[in-house]
Write an enzyme that holds these catalytic residues in place. Sequence first.
Site, PDB file in Angstrom:
ATOM      1  N   GLU A 164      39.424  53.253  30.311  1.00 46.74           N
ATOM      2  CA  GLU A 164      38.830  53.140  28.981  1.00 46.74           C
ATOM      3  C   GLU A 164      37.722  52.104  29.023  1.00 46.74           C
ATOM      4  O   GLU A 164      37.604  51.340  29.989  1.00 46.74           O
ATOM      5  CB  GLU A 164      39.893  52.767  27.937  1.00 46.74           C
ATOM      6  CG  GLU A 164      40.808  53.940  27.610  1.00 46.74           C
ATOM      7  CD  GLU A 164      41.733  53.693  26.444  1.00 46.74           C
ATOM      8  OE1 GLU A 164      41.964  54.628  25.673  1.00 46.74           O
ATOM      9  OE2 GLU A 164      42.226  52.564  26.288  1.00 46.74           O
ATOM     10  N   HIS A 198      35.891  50.969  15.203  1.00 46.94           N
ATOM     11  CA  HIS A 198      35.902  51.881  16.358  1.00 46.94           C
ATOM     12  C   HIS A 198      34.655  52.750  16.291  1.00 46.94           C
ATOM     13  O   HIS A 198      34.301  53.249  15.216  1.00 46.94           O
ATOM     14  CB  HIS A 198      37.163  52.759  16.331  1.00 46.94           C
ATOM     15  CG  HIS A 198      37.443  53.402  17.645  1.00 46.94           C
ATOM     16  ND1 HIS A 198      36.683  54.439  18.135  1.00 46.94           N
ATOM     17  CD2 HIS A 198      38.388  53.162  18.595  1.00 46.94           C
ATOM     18  CE1 HIS A 198      37.150  54.795  19.325  1.00 46.94           C
ATOM     19  NE2 HIS A 198      38.182  54.023  19.626  1.00 46.94           N
ATOM     20  N   ARG A 235      33.477  47.991  22.750  1.00 45.07           N
ATOM     21  CA  ARG A 235      33.483  48.735  21.481  1.00 45.07           C
ATOM     22  C   ARG A 235      32.441  48.258  20.483  1.00 45.07           C
ATOM     23  O   ARG A 235      31.777  49.059  19.837  1.00 45.07           O
ATOM     24  CB  ARG A 235      34.850  48.584  20.806  1.00 45.07           C
ATOM     25  CG  ARG A 235      35.814  49.559  21.333  1.00 45.07           C
ATOM     26  CD  ARG A 235      37.084  49.562  20.570  1.00 45.07           C
ATOM     27  NE  ARG A 235      37.948  50.466  21.307  1.00 45.07           N
ATOM     28  CZ  ARG A 235      39.224  50.612  21.086  1.00 45.07           C
ATOM     29  NH1 ARG A 235      39.800  49.930  20.130  1.00 45.07           N
ATOM     30  NH2 ARG A 235      39.927  51.457  21.798  1.00 45.07           N
ATOM     31  N   HIS A 240      39.088  49.781  12.339  1.00 43.57           N
ATOM     32  CA  HIS A 240      40.133  50.260  13.253  1.00 43.57           C
ATOM     33  C   HIS A 240      41.204  49.224  13.553  1.00 43.57           C
ATOM     34  O   HIS A 240      42.382  49.541  13.586  1.00 43.57           O
ATOM     35  CB  HIS A 240      39.447  50.681  14.555  1.00 43.57           C
ATOM     36  CG  HIS A 240      40.358  51.260  15.576  1.00 43.57           C
ATOM     37  ND1 HIS A 240      41.075  52.416  15.361  1.00 43.57           N
ATOM     38  CD2 HIS A 240      40.666  50.868  16.836  1.00 43.57           C
ATOM     39  CE1 HIS A 240      41.783  52.704  16.440  1.00 43.57           C
ATOM     40  NE2 HIS A 240      41.572  51.768  17.342  1.00 43.57           N
ATOM     41  N   ARG A 244      38.681  43.252  20.628  1.00 47.97           N
ATOM     42  CA  ARG A 244      39.837  43.687  21.425  1.00 47.97           C
ATOM     43  C   ARG A 244      39.440  44.677  22.518  1.00 47.97           C
ATOM     44  O   ARG A 244      38.680  45.610  22.284  1.00 47.97           O
ATOM     45  CB  ARG A 244      40.852  44.362  20.500  1.00 47.97           C
ATOM     46  CG  ARG A 244      42.018  44.988  21.209  1.00 47.97           C
ATOM     47  CD  ARG A 244      42.957  45.597  20.205  1.00 47.97           C
ATOM     48  NE  ARG A 244      42.421  46.780  19.578  1.00 47.97           N
ATOM     49  CZ  ARG A 244      42.775  48.029  19.897  1.00 47.97           C
ATOM     50  NH1 ARG A 244      43.659  48.245  20.850  1.00 47.97           N
ATOM     51  NH2 ARG A 244      42.259  49.045  19.248  1.00 47.97           N
TER      52      ARG A 244
HETATM   53  C1  LIG Z   1      44.338  55.980  15.290  1.00 47.00           C
HETATM   54  C2  LIG Z   1      44.667  54.783  16.111  1.00 47.00           C
HETATM   55  C3  LIG Z   1      44.664  54.864  17.485  1.00 47.00           C
HETATM   56  C4  LIG Z   1      44.967  53.749  18.263  1.00 47.00           C
HETATM   57  N1  LIG Z   1      45.018  53.867  19.618  1.00 47.00           N
HETATM   58  C5  LIG Z   1      45.447  52.818  20.360  1.00 47.00           C
HETATM   59  C6  LIG Z   1      45.651  52.948  21.754  1.00 47.00           C
HETATM   60  O1  LIG Z   1      45.463  54.006  22.329  1.00 47.00           O
HETATM   61  N2  LIG Z   1      46.088  51.855  22.425  1.00 47.00           N
HETATM   62  C7  LIG Z   1      46.329  50.648  21.829  1.00 47.00           C
HETATM   63  O2  LIG Z   1      46.734  49.696  22.504  1.00 47.00           O
HETATM   64  N3  LIG Z   1      46.152  50.523  20.512  1.00 47.00           N
HETATM   65  C8  LIG Z   1      45.732  51.564  19.767  1.00 47.00           C
HETATM   66  N4  LIG Z   1      45.583  51.420  18.412  1.00 47.00           N
HETATM   67  C9  LIG Z   1      45.968  50.147  17.800  1.00 47.00           C
HETATM   68  C10 LIG Z   1      47.479  50.072  17.798  1.00 47.00           C
HETATM   69  O3  LIG Z   1      48.015  51.332  17.547  1.00 47.00           O
HETATM   70  C11 LIG Z   1      47.989  49.104  16.756  1.00 47.00           C
HETATM   71  O4  LIG Z   1      47.334  47.895  16.852  1.00 47.00           O
HETATM   72  C12 LIG Z   1      49.456  48.837  16.954  1.00 47.00           C
HETATM   73  O5  LIG Z   1      50.127  50.044  17.038  1.00 47.00           O
HETATM   74  C13 LIG Z   1      50.007  47.995  15.845  1.00 47.00           C
HETATM   75  O6  LIG Z   1      51.404  48.042  15.931  1.00 47.00           O
HETATM   76  P1  LIG Z   1      52.295  47.182  14.949  1.00 47.00           P
HETATM   77  O7  LIG Z   1      53.697  47.493  15.293  1.00 47.00           O
HETATM   78  O8  LIG Z   1      51.842  45.792  14.955  1.00 47.00           O
HETATM   79  O9  LIG Z   1      51.913  47.754  13.511  1.00 47.00           O
HETATM   80  P2  LIG Z   1      52.004  49.248  12.962  1.00 47.00           P
HETATM   81  O10 LIG Z   1      52.201  50.191  14.056  1.00 47.00           O
HETATM   82  O11 LIG Z   1      50.866  49.457  12.075  1.00 47.00           O
HETATM   83  O12 LIG Z   1      53.345  49.226  12.110  1.00 47.00           O
HETATM   84  C14 LIG Z   1      53.407  48.536  10.887  1.00 47.00           C
HETATM   85  C15 LIG Z   1      54.710  48.895  10.205  1.00 47.00           C
HETATM   86  O13 LIG Z   1      54.943  48.005   9.136  1.00 47.00           O
HETATM   87  C16 LIG Z   1      55.307  48.732   7.968  1.00 47.00           C
HETATM   88  N5  LIG Z   1      54.927  47.874   6.836  1.00 47.00           N
HETATM   89  C17 LIG Z   1      53.696  47.445   6.493  1.00 47.00           C
HETATM   90  N6  LIG Z   1      53.771  46.644   5.412  1.00 47.00           N
HETATM   91  C18 LIG Z   1      55.088  46.563   5.081  1.00 47.00           C
HETATM   92  C19 LIG Z   1      55.804  45.888   4.067  1.00 47.00           C
HETATM   93  N7  LIG Z   1      55.199  45.117   3.147  1.00 47.00           N
HETATM   94  N8  LIG Z   1      57.145  46.044   4.014  1.00 47.00           N
HETATM   95  C20 LIG Z   1      57.784  46.832   4.905  1.00 47.00           C
HETATM   96  N9  LIG Z   1      57.155  47.492   5.884  1.00 47.00           N
HETATM   97  C21 LIG Z   1      55.825  47.349   5.977  1.00 47.00           C
HETATM   98  C22 LIG Z   1      54.536  50.026   8.090  1.00 47.00           C
HETATM   99  O14 LIG Z   1      55.086  51.014   7.278  1.00 47.00           O
HETATM  100  C23 LIG Z   1      54.717  50.295   9.586  1.00 47.00           C
HETATM  101  O15 LIG Z   1      55.972  50.862   9.808  1.00 47.00           O
HETATM  102  C24 LIG Z   1      45.268  52.530  17.628  1.00 47.00           C
HETATM  103  C25 LIG Z   1      45.257  52.439  16.244  1.00 47.00           C
HETATM  104  C26 LIG Z   1      44.970  53.555  15.481  1.00 47.00           C
HETATM  105  C27 LIG Z   1      44.971  53.438  13.996  1.00 47.00           C
END
Ligand SMILES: Cc1cc2nc3c(=O)[nH]c(=O)nc-3n(C[C@H](O)[C@H](O)[C@H](O)COP(=O)(O)OP(=O)(O)OC[C@H]3O[C@@H](n4cnc5c(N)ncnc54)[C@H](O)[C@@H]3O)c2cc1C
Length: 538
Positions: free
Chosen positions: A120, A238, A286, A347, A382
């Site tokens: 990537e 992004h 990016r 993003h 990032r």
């Molecule tokens: C389309 C897309 C593609 C991506 N591709 C990549 C990739 O290929 N590789 C990579 O490393 N990163 C990628 N990223 C970034 C990466 O996916 C995210 O940074 C990472 O998954 C974040 O994970 P997290 O567990 O911190 O949060 P999230 O996965 O966003 O999870 C947050 C959780 O918290 C819950 N939540 C939020 N607020 C509350 C609240 N007040 N009370 C209770 N629950 C709550 C939500 O419902 C959700 O379940 C991508 C992001 C996107 C949007």
Amino acid sequence: MKYSEYSVVVIGSGAAGLYAALKTAQQIKLPEGVLLISKSSLGISNSRYAQGGIVGVVHQNPDDNIDLHIKDTLKAGAGLSNYKITEEISSASDAVINDLITNGVEFDRDENGNLTFTLEAAHSMRRILHSGGDATGKGITEGLIRAVKSNSAIHTLEKAMAVELLISSDKECKGVIIYNKQTEEHEIVYSSAVVIATGGTGQVYKYTTNPSGATGDGIALAYEAGAVIEDMEFIQFHPTALALSPDSQNRFLISEAVRGEGAKLINAKGEQFMSKYNDKLELAPRDVVTRAIFSEMAEEKSNNVYLDASLIGEEKILKRFPTITKKCMECGIDITKSPIPVAPAAHYTMGGIKAKVNGTTSIKGLYAIGEAACTELHGANRLASNSLLECVVCAYQLADYLSFTNLDTPKTIDEGIKKMIDVYSRSITGEEYDTTSLKSNLKNIMWENVGIIRTEDSLLKAQKEVEKQQKDFKRRRKCLNQREYEYRNMLTVASLIIKSALERKESRGAHCRSDYKQTNEIAKHSELSRDVQGVTIC
Ligand SMILES: Cc1cc2nc3c(=O)[nH]c(=O)nc-3n(C[C@H](O)[C@H](O)[C@H](O)COP(=O)(O)OP(=O)(O)OC[C@H]3O[C@@H](n4cnc5c(N)ncnc54)[C@H](O)[C@@H]3O)c2cc1C
């Protein structure tokens, strides 16, 4: 009000929250168990939609090493990625990725059963593990959900939203107030370890790749509780989100890995243009590719440029990018033959709740991991696929840290907390706010004024408008429903982004100011806290 007690409460069921709940339950004997709460159904999150993959500096890839990964991360981070943190996270990746595999997460393998690695942007070598071709997030979250569901120490509560942290008079986190969407009631959860894993803030912008739940809740709650919030001005846009029309606001991502495999960006005249901007062409960092596209769009007065994936070859496209191929086909675009209309979209949130790799924050008992946290790994920009790695490494280290921590549930509830709870036991009056149009207004303000290119004037304009929206919205604490809580939180994080962006009088990584084009010699972080007036640059 109904209340419960747990040894550990994890808020959020993305990669960070699921893995934190799992590792905590696996590693520690918890008298009161782990509660995993999620405002969505389990696993519906940014993580679920991750396509490209996850960085794995693993023993299965002997050509790679930690030093190379650190070098790439620091280069992309534009002076603000922390060497020691990057080293810590990179060094842990072999153990953590292999632990994910042990817990049932499947990554793509070749015909001999060996893990396969893709390339990537801004990575100096193939080190990205993927799952289901381009459905890595789905692979990781589904694997983790299976493991979480089969662990009896973990209790899950879906469609429940954390709305306020319980902070005692001596500034310790003792639990959280939740709004249970199913019962429409508020409830109290007491715990001496509250883990915020609520993801990022993409939804404060008009165009975003983030699903609707990415409203920055955890960052807003932690800020209101007095935690230190860091580097909020650094929002990653992004370069390539599917741009079917100006009306399509929640945009499907066309993964960086598509450019990694050879797709080229072309403008409306059909000309490749990246050579005008950077010698790494489509694989430049990016922020560079985003600004190049933004500039081409401005020059041509168009809503998008195009990504020509046909150069990759039909067979490889179908094998590596089944999700993207299917989604584009549903929209009438055969990506093996026709270019894909793409444009930048908000993003990823590089900043967040200031936290160490083990999740500890400036407030005792409050932990933050994943996108909601700022460990200083990503710096000002990032590196692709580092975020999922950060989610799982921090979750793993957090469980380790908690195994040496007293997790007895709070025995006494002080006056400060009693007063907080009192707010939620009283009923509120008044009509529901029209949050759909209020949110839409906020998202437009942020996109137009606090987006890819910023100026003092645009930031001040946004600040004035957001302050007005905050003043007009009377519900700073208890709200009527999830929509209002999300809007309240979006206003808070929008104001944090603006304040930090105003204070950073330079251009660095994803933060680009046309009135301060220079990058200052000394790289400094920005910090915000309710208890300290203004932004501290340190
Ligand atoms: C389309 C897309 C593609 C991506 N591709 C990549 C990739 O290929 N590789 C990579 O490393 N990163 C990628 N990223 C970034 C990466 O996916 C995210 O940074 C990472 O998954 C974040 O994970 P997290 O567990 O911190 O949060 P999230 O996965 O966003 O999870 C947050 C959780 O918290 C819950 N939540 C939020 N607020 C509350 C609240 N007040 N009370 C209770 N629950 C709550 C939500 O419902 C959700 O379940 C991508 C992001 C996107 C949007």
